[in-house]
Scaffold this active site. Structure first.
Site, PDB file in Angstrom:
ATOM      1  N   ARG A  33      23.083  36.043 -20.722  1.00  0.00           N
ATOM      2  CA  ARG A  33      22.365  35.794 -22.039  1.00  0.00           C
ATOM      3  C   ARG A  33      23.580  34.620 -22.998  1.00  0.00           C
ATOM      4  NH1 ARG A  33      24.489  40.368 -22.537  1.00  0.00           N
ATOM      5  NH2 ARG A  33      25.820  40.963 -24.230  1.00  0.00           N
ATOM      6  N   GLU A  66      21.173  43.371 -27.573  1.00  0.00           N
ATOM      7  CA  GLU A  66      22.403  43.122 -26.786  1.00  0.00           C
ATOM      8  C   GLU A  66      23.916  42.911 -27.408  1.00  0.00           C
ATOM      9  OE1 GLU A  66      21.460  41.272 -22.233  1.00  0.00           O
ATOM     10  OE2 GLU A  66      20.073  40.432 -23.698  1.00  0.00           O
ATOM     11  N   HIS A  95      -0.697  35.801 -39.909  1.00  0.00           N
ATOM     12  CA  HIS A  95      -1.895  35.956 -40.326  1.00  0.00           C
ATOM     13  C   HIS A  95      -1.860  37.543 -39.421  1.00  0.00           C
ATOM     14  CE1 HIS A  95      -4.126  32.102 -40.181  1.00  0.00           C
ATOM     15  NE2 HIS A  95      -2.690  31.601 -39.592  1.00  0.00           N
ATOM     16  N   LYS A 149      19.535  49.498 -14.824  1.00  0.00           N
ATOM     17  CA  LYS A 149      18.957  48.482 -13.035  1.00  0.00           C
ATOM     18  C   LYS A 149      19.551  49.619 -12.016  1.00  0.00           C
ATOM     19  CE  LYS A 149      19.446  44.031 -14.925  1.00  0.00           C
ATOM     20  NZ  LYS A 149      20.178  42.620 -15.198  1.00  0.00           N
TER      21      LYS A 149
HETATM   22  O1  PA5 Z   1      21.184  39.276 -21.647  1.00  0.00           O
HETATM   23  C1  PA5 Z   1      21.551  39.602 -19.879  1.00  0.00           C
HETATM   24  O2  PA5 Z   1      22.201  40.336 -19.582  1.00  0.00           O
HETATM   25  C2  PA5 Z   1      20.232  40.205 -19.931  1.00  0.00           C
HETATM   26  O3  PA5 Z   1      19.101  40.145 -20.645  1.00  0.00           O
HETATM   27  C3  PA5 Z   1      19.730  40.136 -18.098  1.00  0.00           C
HETATM   28  O4  PA5 Z   1      19.366  38.268 -18.395  1.00  0.00           O
HETATM   29  C4  PA5 Z   1      18.761  40.467 -17.854  1.00  0.00           C
HETATM   30  O5  PA5 Z   1      18.827  41.577 -16.954  1.00  0.00           O
HETATM   31  C5  PA5 Z   1      18.427  39.415 -16.800  1.00  0.00           C
HETATM   32  O6  PA5 Z   1      19.651  39.207 -15.509  1.00  0.00           O
HETATM   33  P1  PA5 Z   1      19.797  38.120 -14.960  1.00  0.00           P
HETATM   34  O7  PA5 Z   1      19.948  37.226 -16.080  1.00  0.00           O
HETATM   35  O8  PA5 Z   1      20.700  38.301 -14.603  1.00  0.00           O
HETATM   36  O9  PA5 Z   1      18.153  37.471 -14.167  1.00  0.00           O
END
Ligand code: PA5
Length: 336
Positions: A150, A220, A236, A328
């Protein structure tokens, strides 16, 4: 922590130095200016572009889709699941976007593209996605690794207009860092205004991707719930939820766009009159810059810093995502 200007206390909670990653965001975007596919994309102009990604990587897809909406005559679809949607024919282009390169849903999208003969491009920092793309001679853009996905959105973008956005976010970087005291730091003030309330973030149609991004960054980084919506759609449906007493525990954040249409400005004004009194508090922030990408990135960057300070107020490390990582890990383990 109580005092967002206490730099020593910030260092104690921010053990992964997230602040330094956020401060380097303009540099990260500058990196994205160089074209970096390791082999050329061949074939005809696609009829549709499907961007497959999850979480932070899908957020980069949302930005591309939002910027393309009023300028590119090819539809851009962001796909957040396994496999591919039916629009992904051999006349489409798949951009498989995963920062880690190990996200199961994105790997499944690329495998499906190979089966369906959909031309593809992989954007990743490594992992299985980089390996598979290399094996199948799919063009790859390899971005710098070592970040939280992110916080790597700048690497995952490649739009030429990002140059204009750089000036805006470089200026913001100087305004929003921990050294800038709360009195003159918009992100610290927003975090303090939200406090213990749950943020409800609303934006207009052109910057709606930023509102959703604020929600996910707050979830997050600060590990708390957040609501987001886009005008006029939320007028809406979601508007009615503001009649509940629980609305008093929410803090409204309006993300306004200097370039917004008069109809949208009027909707914000009327909405404020209708639900403003029900909320626990209201804050308004504005876009910077001219291009769509500058306006979106300036809001998103403000949201990243706001979620960072909110994490500090809650005494949580903004970097780590233990539940997501555990999920994961369990999904990667053999089924019992
Ligand atoms: O921000 C994060 O850590 C998550 O939202 C990841 O982006 C998500 O789990 C997907 O992983 P990746 O971006 O490595 O594909």
């Amino acid at each position: 922590m109580k005092d967002l200007d206490d730099l020593a206390a910030i260092r104690t909670i921010d053990v992964h130095d997230t602040r330094e990653v956020l401060a380097a965001f303009p540099l990260q975007c500058r990196d994205a200016l160089a074209p970096r596919a390791d082999r050329p994309l061949t074939g005809r102009r696609p009829r549709v572009i499907v961007i497959a990604g999850m979480g932070g990587s899908a957020a980069a897809g949302d930005l591309v889709a939002a910027c393309a909406a009023d300028r590119v005559d090819v539809p851009v679809v962001v796909h957040r699941s396994y496999g591919l949607p039916a629009v992904a024919t051999p006349e489409a282009l798949l951009i498989a976007m995963s920062y880690s390169g190990d996200t199961a849903e994105v790997l499944s999208a690329l495998t499906t593209a190979l089966e369906w003969r959909v031309p593809a491009l992989a954007v990743t920092a490594g992992g299985e996605l980089a390996r598979l793309a290399e094996e199948r001679r799919i063009p790859r853009v390899i971005v710098r690794g070592g970040l939280m996905p992110r916080m790597a959105v700048g690497h995952l973008l490649g739009d030429a207009e990002i140059a204009e956005a750089l000036d805006e976010i470089s200026a913001l970087a100087a305004e929003l860092g921990p050294e800038r005291p709360t009195a003159v730091n918009e992100a610290k003030r927003l975090a303090a205004a939200i406090g213990d309330r749950l943020p409800a973030i609303y934006a207009g149609p052109e910057t709606g991707a930023a509102a959703y991004r604020w929600k996910t960054d707050i979830e997050e980084n600060a590990k708390t719930f957040a609501v987001s919506g886009v005008l006029p759609e939320m007028n809406h449906n979601e508007i009615e939820a503001w009649r509940r007493p629980v609305a008093g525990g929410l803090h409204l954040i309006f993300l306004r766009d200097h370039d917004e249409a008069p109809e949208i400005a009027r909707r914000f004004a009327v909405l404020t009159g209708l639900i403003g009194g029900s909320a626990g508090g209201i804050s308004t922030s504005w876009t910077r810059g001219k291009s769509r990408i500058a306006r979106l990135l300036s809001l998103i960057y403000l949201g990243q810093w706001t979620s960072y300070y909110l994490a500090l107020l809650y005494d949580v490390d903004p970097w780590s995502v233990p539940l997501l990582e555990e999920l994961k890990r369990r999904l990667g383990a053999p089924a019992p």
